[in-house]
Design a protein around this motif. Structure first.
Motif, PDB file in Angstrom:
ATOM      1  N   LEU A  24      34.970 -78.225  62.675  1.00  0.00           N
ATOM      2  CA  LEU A  24      36.305 -78.500  62.155  1.00  0.00           C
ATOM      3  C   LEU A  24      36.847 -77.235  61.503  1.00  0.00           C
ATOM      4  O   LEU A  24      36.233 -76.694  60.580  1.00  0.00           O
ATOM      5  CB  LEU A  24      36.250 -79.638  61.135  1.00  0.00           C
ATOM      6  CG  LEU A  24      35.815 -81.009  61.678  1.00  0.00           C
ATOM      7  CD1 LEU A  24      35.738 -82.013  60.539  1.00  0.00           C
ATOM      8  CD2 LEU A  24      36.776 -81.488  62.746  1.00  0.00           C
ATOM      9  N   VAL A  25      37.991 -76.764  61.984  1.00  0.00           N
ATOM     10  CA  VAL A  25      38.554 -75.491  61.533  1.00  0.00           C
ATOM     11  C   VAL A  25      39.947 -75.709  60.956  1.00  0.00           C
ATOM     12  O   VAL A  25      40.772 -76.406  61.550  1.00  0.00           O
ATOM     13  CB  VAL A  25      38.638 -74.480  62.694  1.00  0.00           C
ATOM     14  CG1 VAL A  25      39.225 -73.152  62.211  1.00  0.00           C
ATOM     15  CG2 VAL A  25      37.256 -74.251  63.310  1.00  0.00           C
ATOM     16  N   ALA A  26      40.206 -75.107  59.810  1.00  0.00           N
ATOM     17  CA  ALA A  26      41.540 -75.093  59.219  1.00  0.00           C
ATOM     18  C   ALA A  26      42.003 -73.652  59.112  1.00  0.00           C
ATOM     19  O   ALA A  26      41.287 -72.798  58.575  1.00  0.00           O
ATOM     20  CB  ALA A  26      41.529 -75.742  57.844  1.00  0.00           C
ATOM     21  N   LEU A  37      52.493 -74.965  51.747  1.00  0.00           N
ATOM     22  CA  LEU A  37      51.100 -74.852  51.294  1.00  0.00           C
ATOM     23  C   LEU A  37      51.054 -75.297  49.844  1.00  0.00           C
ATOM     24  O   LEU A  37      51.516 -74.590  48.949  1.00  0.00           O
ATOM     25  CB  LEU A  37      50.585 -73.413  51.446  1.00  0.00           C
ATOM     26  CG  LEU A  37      49.066 -73.209  51.337  1.00  0.00           C
ATOM     27  CD1 LEU A  37      48.671 -71.824  51.850  1.00  0.00           C
ATOM     28  CD2 LEU A  37      48.560 -73.362  49.905  1.00  0.00           C
ATOM     29  N   LEU A  38      50.506 -76.475  49.633  1.00  0.00           N
ATOM     30  CA  LEU A  38      50.338 -77.030  48.296  1.00  0.00           C
ATOM     31  C   LEU A  38      48.846 -77.168  47.999  1.00  0.00           C
ATOM     32  O   LEU A  38      48.062 -77.510  48.884  1.00  0.00           O
ATOM     33  CB  LEU A  38      51.004 -78.408  48.214  1.00  0.00           C
ATOM     34  CG  LEU A  38      52.517 -78.437  48.453  1.00  0.00           C
ATOM     35  CD1 LEU A  38      52.998 -79.879  48.571  1.00  0.00           C
ATOM     36  CD2 LEU A  38      53.254 -77.709  47.335  1.00  0.00           C
ATOM     37  N   PHE A  39      48.453 -76.868  46.782  1.00  0.00           N
ATOM     38  CA  PHE A  39      47.028 -76.973  46.456  1.00  0.00           C
ATOM     39  C   PHE A  39      46.863 -77.406  45.013  1.00  0.00           C
ATOM     40  O   PHE A  39      47.751 -77.245  44.170  1.00  0.00           O
ATOM     41  CB  PHE A  39      46.310 -75.636  46.704  1.00  0.00           C
ATOM     42  CG  PHE A  39      46.618 -74.572  45.691  1.00  0.00           C
ATOM     43  CD1 PHE A  39      45.737 -74.301  44.658  1.00  0.00           C
ATOM     44  CD2 PHE A  39      47.805 -73.838  45.761  1.00  0.00           C
ATOM     45  CE1 PHE A  39      46.019 -73.316  43.713  1.00  0.00           C
ATOM     46  CE2 PHE A  39      48.095 -72.856  44.829  1.00  0.00           C
ATOM     47  CZ  PHE A  39      47.194 -72.589  43.803  1.00  0.00           C
ATOM     48  N   ASN A  40      45.710 -78.006  44.737  1.00  0.00           N
ATOM     49  CA  ASN A  40      45.313 -78.308  43.370  1.00  0.00           C
ATOM     50  C   ASN A  40      43.811 -78.152  43.286  1.00  0.00           C
ATOM     51  O   ASN A  40      43.086 -78.497  44.224  1.00  0.00           O
ATOM     52  CB  ASN A  40      45.759 -79.705  42.948  1.00  0.00           C
ATOM     53  CG  ASN A  40      45.108 -80.800  43.758  1.00  0.00           C
ATOM     54  OD1 ASN A  40      43.956 -81.179  43.499  1.00  0.00           O
ATOM     55  ND2 ASN A  40      45.817 -81.324  44.765  1.00  0.00           N
ATOM     56  N   ARG A  53      42.194 -80.163  46.529  1.00  0.00           N
ATOM     57  CA  ARG A  53      42.704 -80.257  47.893  1.00  0.00           C
ATOM     58  C   ARG A  53      43.715 -79.138  48.156  1.00  0.00           C
ATOM     59  O   ARG A  53      44.376 -78.629  47.242  1.00  0.00           O
ATOM     60  CB  ARG A  53      43.357 -81.615  48.148  1.00  0.00           C
ATOM     61  CG  ARG A  53      42.429 -82.798  47.878  1.00  0.00           C
ATOM     62  CD  ARG A  53      42.896 -84.046  48.587  1.00  0.00           C
ATOM     63  NE  ARG A  53      42.602 -83.994  50.023  1.00  0.00           N
ATOM     64  CZ  ARG A  53      41.408 -84.299  50.547  1.00  0.00           C
ATOM     65  NH1 ARG A  53      40.389 -84.668  49.768  1.00  0.00           N
ATOM     66  NH2 ARG A  53      41.230 -84.256  51.850  1.00  0.00           N
ATOM     67  N   LEU A  54      43.801 -78.796  49.431  1.00  0.00           N
ATOM     68  CA  LEU A  54      44.795 -77.838  49.913  1.00  0.00           C
ATOM     69  C   LEU A  54      45.478 -78.468  51.117  1.00  0.00           C
ATOM     70  O   LEU A  54      44.809 -78.934  52.036  1.00  0.00           O
ATOM     71  CB  LEU A  54      44.125 -76.503  50.283  1.00  0.00           C
ATOM     72  CG  LEU A  54      45.042 -75.348  50.699  1.00  0.00           C
ATOM     73  CD1 LEU A  54      44.419 -74.014  50.319  1.00  0.00           C
ATOM     74  CD2 LEU A  54      45.328 -75.372  52.200  1.00  0.00           C
ATOM     75  N   ARG A  55      46.822 -78.491  51.104  1.00  0.00           N
ATOM     76  CA  ARG A  55      47.560 -79.163  52.166  1.00  0.00           C
ATOM     77  C   ARG A  55      48.538 -78.209  52.838  1.00  0.00           C
ATOM     78  O   ARG A  55      49.281 -77.478  52.170  1.00  0.00           O
ATOM     79  CB  ARG A  55      48.315 -80.371  51.610  1.00  0.00           C
ATOM     80  CG  ARG A  55      47.424 -81.438  51.011  1.00  0.00           C
ATOM     81  CD  ARG A  55      48.169 -82.753  50.792  1.00  0.00           C
ATOM     82  NE  ARG A  55      49.340 -82.605  49.942  1.00  0.00           N
ATOM     83  CZ  ARG A  55      49.300 -82.604  48.601  1.00  0.00           C
ATOM     84  NH1 ARG A  55      48.127 -82.710  47.982  1.00  0.00           N
ATOM     85  NH2 ARG A  55      50.405 -82.499  47.906  1.00  0.00           N
ATOM     86  N   THR A  56      48.526 -78.218  54.151  1.00  0.00           N
ATOM     87  CA  THR A  56      49.496 -77.519  54.980  1.00  0.00           C
ATOM     88  C   THR A  56      50.169 -78.568  55.868  1.00  0.00           C
ATOM     89  O   THR A  56      49.750 -79.735  55.867  1.00  0.00           O
ATOM     90  CB  THR A  56      48.821 -76.440  55.846  1.00  0.00           C
ATOM     91  OG1 THR A  56      48.071 -77.080  56.889  1.00  0.00           O
ATOM     92  CG2 THR A  56      47.890 -75.557  55.022  1.00  0.00           C
ATOM     93  N   PRO A  57      51.190 -78.189  56.658  1.00  0.00           N
ATOM     94  CA  PRO A  57      51.809 -79.182  57.534  1.00  0.00           C
ATOM     95  C   PRO A  57      50.844 -79.849  58.507  1.00  0.00           C
ATOM     96  O   PRO A  57      51.098 -80.963  58.971  1.00  0.00           O
ATOM     97  CB  PRO A  57      52.875 -78.362  58.275  1.00  0.00           C
ATOM     98  CG  PRO A  57      53.249 -77.288  57.308  1.00  0.00           C
ATOM     99  CD  PRO A  57      51.964 -76.930  56.628  1.00  0.00           C
ATOM    100  N   SER A  58      49.709 -79.199  58.810  1.00  0.00           N
ATOM    101  CA  SER A  58      48.786 -79.770  59.792  1.00  0.00           C
ATOM    102  C   SER A  58      47.405 -80.099  59.242  1.00  0.00           C
ATOM    103  O   SER A  58      46.578 -80.668  59.956  1.00  0.00           O
ATOM    104  CB  SER A  58      48.617 -78.805  60.972  1.00  0.00           C
ATOM    105  OG  SER A  58      48.042 -77.572  60.536  1.00  0.00           O
ATOM    106  N   ARG A  59      47.123 -79.752  57.992  1.00  0.00           N
ATOM    107  CA  ARG A  59      45.786 -79.955  57.447  1.00  0.00           C
ATOM    108  C   ARG A  59      45.851 -80.478  56.017  1.00  0.00           C
ATOM    109  O   ARG A  59      46.728 -80.104  55.239  1.00  0.00           O
ATOM    110  CB  ARG A  59      44.975 -78.635  57.465  1.00  0.00           C
ATOM    111  CG  ARG A  59      44.663 -78.097  58.856  1.00  0.00           C
ATOM    112  CD  ARG A  59      43.600 -78.926  59.537  1.00  0.00           C
ATOM    113  NE  ARG A  59      43.158 -78.320  60.788  1.00  0.00           N
ATOM    114  CZ  ARG A  59      43.729 -78.533  61.969  1.00  0.00           C
ATOM    115  NH1 ARG A  59      44.781 -79.349  62.046  1.00  0.00           N
ATOM    116  NH2 ARG A  59      43.265 -77.939  63.048  1.00  0.00           N
ATOM    117  N   ASP A  60      44.872 -81.321  55.670  1.00  0.00           N
ATOM    118  CA  ASP A  60      44.662 -81.788  54.300  1.00  0.00           C
ATOM    119  C   ASP A  60      43.175 -81.590  54.032  1.00  0.00           C
ATOM    120  O   ASP A  60      42.330 -82.316  54.572  1.00  0.00           O
ATOM    121  CB  ASP A  60      45.066 -83.256  54.164  1.00  0.00           C
ATOM    122  CG  ASP A  60      45.052 -83.731  52.719  1.00  0.00           C
ATOM    123  OD1 ASP A  60      44.393 -83.074  51.889  1.00  0.00           O
ATOM    124  OD2 ASP A  60      45.679 -84.751  52.420  1.00  0.00           O
TER     125      ASP A  60
END
Length: 318
Positions: A24-26, A37-40, A53-60
């Motif tokens: 699994l690659v992000a 790109l949002l992260f906490n 968590r780190l969120r992009t349009p295609s990954r959480d």
């Protein structure tokens, strides 16, 4: 996690190799920080390591589940809508906060760690370590002293000038390059005192060698140009002649010692080859090692991508 820009073709080869191994690659570009790109991340109390968590349009992505990072070439920070003072502040905060977090993920393998890349990216360090592990290096001067530079150029004729980093990108994003060039005393004036310069005695070469070390594997190409150019990077890359070359054991062993010194898993080494027996280390002169170099254009890039995947997965992937 592959930390790089969206346009990174070299990283694409590694991602394909990882996908083939069902990993699994992000892909994440820190410069996307903002709505894309949002992260906490949190720690403290009973938590001794970062999680979040780190969120992009295609990954959480759960940060604590990232087991390996391939650090390639993220884009420059943007913040284009901010005035200069605010932009400088935002860049510093993003670099220390987001990049600082991504460089300190728990239980994570880095290829290469950004701190190791930075530490090994300075030419004075490279040349000193290269000489220390047994490589032959050119006679070199680093200086901004006109008198010392003129004396060096006269005593070590023919001498060449090399930039440390090359020209920065323009405001429009265009990338320029400063190629290796011969230096003569009459070309020098007091303007050299403005900054640091690197001069070396020119090595009488018959070819160049690009040696790519990925983990325990070594890939090498002999590179010649039709016109015998001083710097093979300056011409038409489609006209370069690539031939496989065997790396002598007396060169191969120091390659690994060099990488170990800087804590690197991977490096692209450039050598010049002098006339003589190329199976002997005497014909090989170290020029530099790029700890984050390009290799996707070389013959055998598919095998290199596989070696990269294996190096990234080593020690944690079944």
């Amino acid at each position: 996690m592959v930390i790089t820009s969206a346009e990174d073709v070299t990283a694409n080869l590694v991602i394909e190799a990882l996908n083939e191994r069902r990993v699994l690659v992000a892909r994440v570009d820190p410069a996307d920080i903002g709505s894309d790109l949002l992260f906490n991340a949190h720690m403290g109390g009973r938590e001794k390591q970062w999680s979040g968590r780190l969120r992009t349009p295609s990954r959480d992505i759960a940060l604590e589940q990232i087991r390996a990072v391939y650090y390639r070439r993220p884009s420059p920070w943007r913040f284009k809508d901010l005035e200069p003072h605010a932009r400088d502040f935002a860049i510093a905060e993003a670099r220390h906060g987001l990049s600082g977090l991504l460089a300190n993920l728990p239980n994570c393998r880095y290829v290469n760690h950004p701190v190791s890349i930075t530490r090994s990216d300075f030419k004075p360090a490279q040349l000193q370590v290269a000489a220390g592990v047994g490589f032959k290096v050119p006679v070199t001067l680093v200086s901004n002293d006109l008198e010392a530079i003129r004396k060096f150029v006269v005593e070590h004729e023919p001498a060449v000038y090399k930039s440390f980093r090359g020209a920065p990108a323009t405001s429009e994003g265009h990338v320029a390059a400063i190629w290796t060039q011969r230096a003569a005393p009459e070309d020098l004036d007091e303007s050299v005192s403005m900054t640091a310069h690197l001069f070396q005695q020119e090595v009488d070469k018959v070819a160049d060698a690009r040696v790519t070390v990925i983990g325990s594997q070594v890939f090498a190409s002999r590179i010649t140009t039709p016109d015998g150019a001083l710097d093979w990077r300056a011409g038409d890359w489609d006209k370069l002649i690539h031939e496989p070359i065997d790396v002598p054991e007396t060169v191969k062993d120091p390659l690994h010692a060099y990488l170990d010194h800087f804590g690197l898993v991977f490096g692209c080494f450039d050598f010049v080859l002098e006339a003589g027996d190329e199976r002997n280390s005497a014909a090989w002169t170290f020029i530099e090692c790029n700890p984050n170099g390009q290799w996707g254009w070389l013959p055998g890039s598919e095998a290199m991508a596989g070696a990269f995947a294996e190096a990234i997965l080593r020690g944690w992937w079944p």
